[in-house]
Design a protein around this motif. Sequence first.
Motif: not given
Length: 277
Positions: A164-180
Amino acid sequence: MAKQFHVNTPLLESVSMSKHVGATVYLKMENSQPSGSFKIRGIGHLCQKLASQYKGVVCSSGGNAGMAAAYVARKMGLPATIVVPTSSPHLVVERLQDQGATVKVSGKVWDDANAEALRLAKTEELAYISPFDHPLLWQGHASMITEVAACLGPNVKPGAVVVSVGGGGLLCGVIQGLENVGWTDVPIVAMETVGADCFNAAVRAGKVVTLDDITSEAKCLGARTVCKKAFEYSQSSDFTIISEVVTDQQALQAMETFLDEERVLVEMACGAALAAV
């Protein structure tokens, strides 16, 4: 002080949802966090890095981020002020107070509450804890994907990740996690509700935009403007982000189905993600 405030949460296979979509569906059970949501990952990380330099913390939140900030501040022995909009249920205010936080009600929507939180941070020398827009938050949230990868084991990765996306914090974190973990080719399905769809509006407009108002009942998705980093990710060719919007009724129906099938009651912000399945 503890190394981390969050716990490693279960990754559970949903038999009923897997049957429905014809593929294995896993649930990352962030509702089992001490504060009740994933927010404690990023906020705990941010507070550990910054909060001790200030007299206390202030966070603007309609619920989950405020609960995480209040919990972490209590564990760190710091005073917390949580600013919430008038749309926040009284039960949320009581729960924040139970964590020892001072609660201030300001404005109709989150953006109004956030303006007051920023003012307090400046005038009272408090650490401002953004609910979604800070690199340290995203670093903390990325730990979710690290745990998922560890649970799935080597040479296994998901076909997609739904958030889910509100302000985008979870989305950004998931993307960084996928990169990691080397999963940048895994698509992300970003779900919002009509009336709280600032990310989808930005994707369609090709620029960050501000919604006139929040009309969805999914109040925890109620940011009028998505964070700049989330929008930048949506424009990058390095990731596949599919932005979708559902009605409040669809989110509510997904919640009811989830309750029937999994015996777990979630809020409408989560219902938006469940509606994708």
